[in-house]
Every structure is written in C-alpha cells, then in structure tokens.
Design an enzyme around this catalytic site. Structure first.
Site, short mmCIF file in Angstrom:
data_model
loop_
_atom_site.label_atom_id
_atom_site.label_comp_id
_atom_site.label_asym_id
_atom_site.label_seq_id
_atom_site.Cartn_x
_atom_site.Cartn_y
_atom_site.Cartn_z
CD1 TRP A 207 0.83 -0.27 3.06
CD2 TRP A 207 -0.72 1.27 3.52
NE1 TRP A 207 1.12 0.25 4.31
CE2 TRP A 207 0.18 1.20 4.62
CE3 TRP A 207 -1.77 2.18 3.58
CZ2 TRP A 207 0.05 2.01 5.76
CZ3 TRP A 207 -1.90 2.98 4.72
CH2 TRP A 207 -0.99 2.89 5.79
CG ASP A 208 4.85 0.77 1.43
OD1 ASP A 208 3.93 0.05 1.87
OD2 ASP A 208 5.99 0.73 1.90
CD GLU A 350 2.77 -3.81 9.10
OE1 GLU A 350 3.97 -3.80 9.44
OE2 GLU A 350 2.40 -3.98 7.92
CE LYS A 464 6.19 -1.92 11.84
NZ LYS A 464 6.03 -3.14 11.03
CD GLN A 465 2.62 1.05 10.12
OE1 GLN A 465 3.04 -0.05 10.44
NE2 GLN A 465 2.58 1.47 8.87
O1 IFM Z 1 3.66 -1.39 4.04
C1 IFM Z 1 4.58 -1.25 5.06
C2 IFM Z 1 3.86 -1.41 6.37
O2 IFM Z 1 2.90 -0.41 6.56
C3 IFM Z 1 4.84 -1.38 7.52
N1 IFM Z 1 5.83 -2.40 7.33
C4 IFM Z 1 6.59 -2.26 6.10
C5 IFM Z 1 5.68 -2.27 4.90
C6 IFM Z 1 6.50 -2.06 3.61
O3 IFM Z 1 7.09 -0.80 3.61
#
Ligand code: IFM
Length: 640
Positions: A207-208, A350, A464-465
């Site tokens: 999804w990046d 995640e 995490k994010q």
């Molecule tokens: O898509 C990302 C995810 O959101 C976090 N882990 C790494 C992936 C690839 O960059």
C-alpha cells in the site's frame, strides 16, 4: 575514469562483469553463458531460477590517452560467474588515461523481447551497446541530463530557500529516488518498497504505493501515475483468486504483490520471537485488508487530479466497483447492534493483530463502497454501454442492492464523548498503558522487541505507525479540527514510528494543526530515515514510502495542498527557517506553479485556460489562468 600518473607507469585495468553477486545469500541466477566479442565487448547471459527470465548484460570498454582513442588488446579471462578484460597500458608522467565502460542491461521479460529467442536478444543488445559506445560517455551523459530536465528539474522542480541548504538537498534526493524507482515504461511492474536500491521486502509492492508514492506522480507526472494505477487493474486476477481462496467475492488485493498473475506473495514466516524462539507468523498477507480500499483511493485521487476519463472508463471504475464488492462480501452483520463490522483484521498499525473494527479499515471500506455506489448511478446515466458491460461482468445490479443494504449500517467508530478520542479498534483503548518513554527516545527502531514479543505488544496501547492519523489525512473532511487535535494528543505519545511510513503523516497533520515547530521537527526526523547519520538504516534499501512522504510533507504539509473531493485546497505554513517554497504540479493537464513565502502565496496556471476553484486558507478563490494572475490579485479583484 581518468588517471594522470605523476611518474611513468604501466597501468593495469581489470574490468568486467561479476555475476557472482548474491541476494542475501541466495543465488537467483543459473551459471549462464559468458562471451567476449572483438576483444572489446563482454556479454553475460544468466537465467533466473524461479521464473526463467534471461538477464543479458553487455559491456564495452574504451581507452583513450590524452583524449585520443588507444587500441590495446586486452588479456581476457573467465572465472566462475565472472569475466574480465585486463589491459596493461604504458602511460607517461602527466599523460591522462581515460577508461570508459558503457553497459547495457536487458531481460527476456522486457516488452520488446518477450517474443524473441535468447540468441536474438543477445544480438540486439550487442548491436545497441555498440551504438551507445560509438556515441561516447559525454553524449550519453548529455542525453541523460536533457531527459532529467524534461521530466523533473525543468518540469516540476521544488525550490526551498532556507537558512538550511539541507532541506533543498533532501527534497531533490526524494525526487531523484522517486523518479528512478518508478518503472514508467511498463505497467506490468510497480514500485517496490525499497525501490531498486536493496533487497528488503523482495522487491514487492505494498500500500506504500497508493498512499505514499503515487501522490507524487499523480501531482507531477500523471503518465507514471496512470501506469501505476494500471498495474493494479492488471493484477485483478490475483485479487479475485485471493478473495475466492477466502470464501469471498470481488477484488481482495494482495498485501504484497509482484508479478501480475501471482497474487498474494507475502512471506508467511518472519523474524524470531524473543519469548518462544520460534519464527513469528506474518499475518499481513492474511488479514491486512485495507489495501483494497487504498488501491481504490489511489485511483480515485488520480482521477480527481488528472480528469483522466479514459482511464476510468477502461480500468478505474472496474477496480472501484470490484473492491467494493469485496468489502460487501467481507462485512459481518451483528444482530446485537444491527451494524456491519469487519472483524479479525490488522489496520495500518502492525502492532495490533486480529482486531475488530479497525477505524481506518472500516472508514476506508465505507468510502470505497460509497464511491462504487456513485459510480454505479453515474455510469448508468452517463455511459449505459459501459454500465451494461460492467453489469454483466460484475453482477452490478445484485451487488448494488447489497451496497444499499450495508452502507448506512457500517460501524464507523465515533469520537468518545468524554475526550473525542476515536478508538483505533474495538479493544485498543482498554489495553494496558505502559510508560513508553524509553521507546519514544530510542536510537534505533523496534527497540520494544528487546523487552516484549509481538503477542505482548498486542496487549499494550502502543502503535507501530500512524493509523488513525492516516485516516485523518486521507478522509480529512470527515473529522473536525477538535477531534483531530484530541486524537493527536492521545495517539502521538503512543506511536513509536517504528515503521518509516509514520513520521511523514504525523508531520503533515502537525502542519495541518498549524504547529510549525512540531511539523518541522517531524519532517527533519523523516528526512533522517535515509539521509541521517545512521548509515545502517538503509542497508536493506531506501524507504520509498518515507521518500514519497517527504514530498508529501513539503507539498501537502508545508505547501498545505490537498485534493478533497475534486477540489484543490491550499493552506500553507512554512518552517521558520524557510524563506520561500516554490513547486509545480498538474491539475487536469494544466501546469500550476505555487510560490509561497511567509507573507504571500502566488499561484499561476502556466498552461491552461480553466477557471480553477480553490479553497485558499478556508476562503473560496478562483484562479483565472488566461491572465496568469496571481491568486492574491484574483482575490483582490473579487473583493473589489
Ligand atoms: O507497508 C509497510 C507497512 O505499513 C509497515 N511495514 C513495512 C511495509 C513495507 O514498507
């Protein structure tokens, strides 16, 4: 390379092709075939072990003494997976020896070679290399510079005038990498999470792309954005297979994608669990579902920004409808609250697996179905032929009834009354709250895993994010400023930014909240991911999403630009150290220039004749392009 010795010398040059390069210890190529031609050109053909793709690498070496070509026969040698030309050249003190090596790489997967034999590809590569060698390095360099100017530096340059030159360097670094990572020539490929710079994530697409890198291309080079969107259309087969395998319908996009037909390629096992000593299961490929809505979102943004109806009619509407069908098949009805829920997923964060009602996922799925419903009604009215063919293909009438049944009953987590916090998922807010100070101040990412395993992290209020924050960025008009602030105050201290996909989003939201210092600080941290002092951070490759994010912080954050429901919004706020920010982008094929200082914003339409309605700092404005007036003047005219 030019060498000017300070004494008479015999200079030995050993140059060739090394096919013994491994990929994290894995050899992806067969031994292959090595060959010299005319003692001047070298060619090495290897075949990949998994997909049997021929890789043809051809090099030519030229020598010149004081700029005059020298014809010296090399000693040629072959070793296991290597071939070399060795030249011994007597050079007098003060003379200059120039060695030029020009290489040409091609594969049997390349469009132009798919119906050619290996021998034909080899011959063609050799012939092409000879042409390139005859042009010489300087001419090739000029050609390359001219192309860079045409595509980037004269087309969509970004100027940052600042006390600090590093920010200008950083944004050029971002643009450079974004350009080289995009397979603009071939829609069967898309951008990998590490671009072409490293082995991390095996070259897979996530999804990046839709959420972090695609916006750069949608705004600046729509033809590349179109190719990236087409990649998703062409991958529908894999998305259908994944849905079927899960007992669902529609397009369930793979979390990680590679070749079009392969579908889901996320590995199943990952790093070691520090408590059990077993490999950790990677659940993303099974339950990180939001990617299907992200793909639809990326395509819709592309359409809003470019007005590319042709793309939508041929491909875009189908993806939007097909992903909505997937969501409609995935929602679960709960009789207790008469609502539709999405249970057992992972959102962008995640560190939370197997959760119910992740806010980001539910809102994005809702958005996806809404767009599909609009597409259904507008196509039926405006393009009955296309409607009929999609109706047949996707059983639209039946699915539309399903959309109607679901849409108003989708569970959308609401801000809590007491503090306006939106629950990231059903259980997040009731999890253990621990002191995260040491992890917030960590030197390296993921230090929390020195103390806890993933199962334990799942039970803690730690992210995490960006999760809710990215929801606020994508669907920003659904939430009030107060709600955004309240959630920032709650989630930012609990977000470790252990993923490189996090800081840019938080930086943009800080800019949206008009917190200049915080936005600047977060931008600086985001830039440090690949350009900072930690030389190990990019070992597995640069972080493409974060690099796309750098562009977003500059244009979306400091530039304050956003495309919301087809309307441009511009609300800039520059870092204190910046004196001026100037950038370009395309809207419906028209090239706009946006020039911002602390006192003024000047917007010009450089190529078109549209009247463009804008929301400028919360006020309605119209950019009248034919007079190329600045927005400020247009506003004054309106006020008069
Ligand atoms: O898509 C990302 C995810 O959101 C976090 N882990 C790494 C992936 C690839 O960059």
């Amino acid at each position: 390379m030019t060498i000017t010795p300070d004494a008479d010398a015999d200079i030995i040059i050993r140059s060739g092709i090394n096919g013994a390069v491994t990929n994290s210890g894995t050899q992806h190529f067969s031994e292959g075939e090595k060959r010299f031609y005319d003692k001047k050109y070298l060619q090495y053909v290897q075949t990949t072990t998994q997909h049997r793709i021929d890789f043809v690498f051809t090099s030519g070496i030229e020598l010149a003494l004081n700029s005059n070509s020298v014809d010296i026969q090399p000693f040629i040698s072959m070793e296991r997976r290597k071939l070399f030309s060795v030249y011994t050249i007597p050079v007098k003190k003060g003379e200059s020896l120039t060695i030029t090596k020009i290489s040409y790489a091609a594969t049997s997967f390349d469009k132009e070679y798919t119906d050619k034999t290996t021998r034909e590809i080899q011959e063609d590569c050799l012939a092409k290399l000879k042409v390139q060698c005859s042009k010489g390095y300087n001419a090739l360099f000029e050609e390359s510079c001219a192309k860079w100017d045409e595509l980037v530096w004269d087309n969509v340059p970004i100027t940052i005038e600042s006390d600090n030159n590093f920010d200008q360097l950083a944004i050029r670094f971002a643009q450079y990498h974004l350009q080289i990572m995009a397979p603009a020539h071939d829609s069967r490929l898309s951008i990998a999470a590490k671009g072409l710079s490293g082995e991390g994530y095996k070259g897979h697409t996530f999804w990046d792309n839709e959420i972090f890198t695609l916006p750069y291309f949608t705004f600046t080079q729509p033809q590349i954005a179109r190719s990236m969107c087409l990649y998703r259309f062409l991958s529908l087969e894999g998305a259908h297979n994944k849905a079927k395998a899960n007992g669902l319908t529609g397009a369930m996009y793979p979390w990680e994608s590679a070749r079009l037909e392969e579908g889901e390629v996320t590995p199943i096992w990952g790093a070691a669990d520090i408590v059990t000593g077993e490999p950790i299961k990677i659940w993303s490929g099974f339950i990180q579902l939001h990617i299907s809505a992200d793909v639809a979102f990326g395509i819709w943004q592309y359409y809003m920004m470019t007005g590319d109806k042709d793309f939508m009619q041929k491909y875009g509407y189908e993806v939007i409808l097909d992903t909505a069908i997937f969501w409609a098949s995935r929602f679960e009805y709960d009789e207790n609250d008469s609502k539709y829920h999405i249970n057992g997923v992972m959102g962008p964060d995640e560190y939370k697996e197997h959760i119910d009602d992740n806010a980001f996922t539910n809102y994005m799925a809702h958005w996806n179905i809404k767009r599909a419903m609009e597409s259904y009604t507008s196509l039926m009215k405006e393009n009955p032929e296309l409607f009929d063919s999609l109706n047949k293909k996707l059983d639209l009438d039946k699915n539309y009834n399903k959309f109607i049944e679901i849409i108003d009953k989708i569970y959308l987590p609401q801000p809590r009354q007491k503090d306006l916090v939106v629950p990231q998922d059903k259980t997040y807010l009731s999890k253990k709250d621990i002191d995260l100070t040491i992890y917030k101040n960590q030197k390296n990412v993921c230090e929390i895993f020195r103390d806890y395993n993933l199962v334990q992290v799942n039970g803690i209020q730690v992210s995490k994010q960006a999760d809710i924050m990215i929801l606020f960025l994508l669907l920003e008009d659904l939430f009030s400023a107060d709600v955004k602030k309240a959630n920032w105050d709650y989630y930012e201290p609990r977000t470790l930014h252990d993923s490189s996909l996090s800081l840019s989003t938080h930086a943009i939201l800080a800019a949206d909240m008009k917190d200049r210092a915080l936005a600047t600080d977060l931008f600086n941290k985001c830039v440090q991911i690949d350009l900072g002092e930690n030389m190990k951070s990019s070992d597995a490759g640069i972080h493409t999403a974060s690099i796309g994010g750098m562009w977003q912080v500059v244009v979306y954050g400091f530039g304050g630009v956003r495309m919301i429901n087809g309307k441009l919004r511009i609300s800039p706020i520059l870092p204190d150290a910046w004196k001026r920010l100037h950038f370009y982008f395309y809207r419906h094929g028209q090239r706009l220039s946006v020039d911002i200082t602390h006192d003024e914003i000047n917007i010009k339409n450089l190529t078109g004749t549209d009247e463009i309605a804008l929301d400028l700092n919360g006020e309605e404005a119209v950019l009248i392009d034919e007079f190329r007036k600045s927005l400020r003047r247009v506003q004054q005219k309106n006020e008069d």
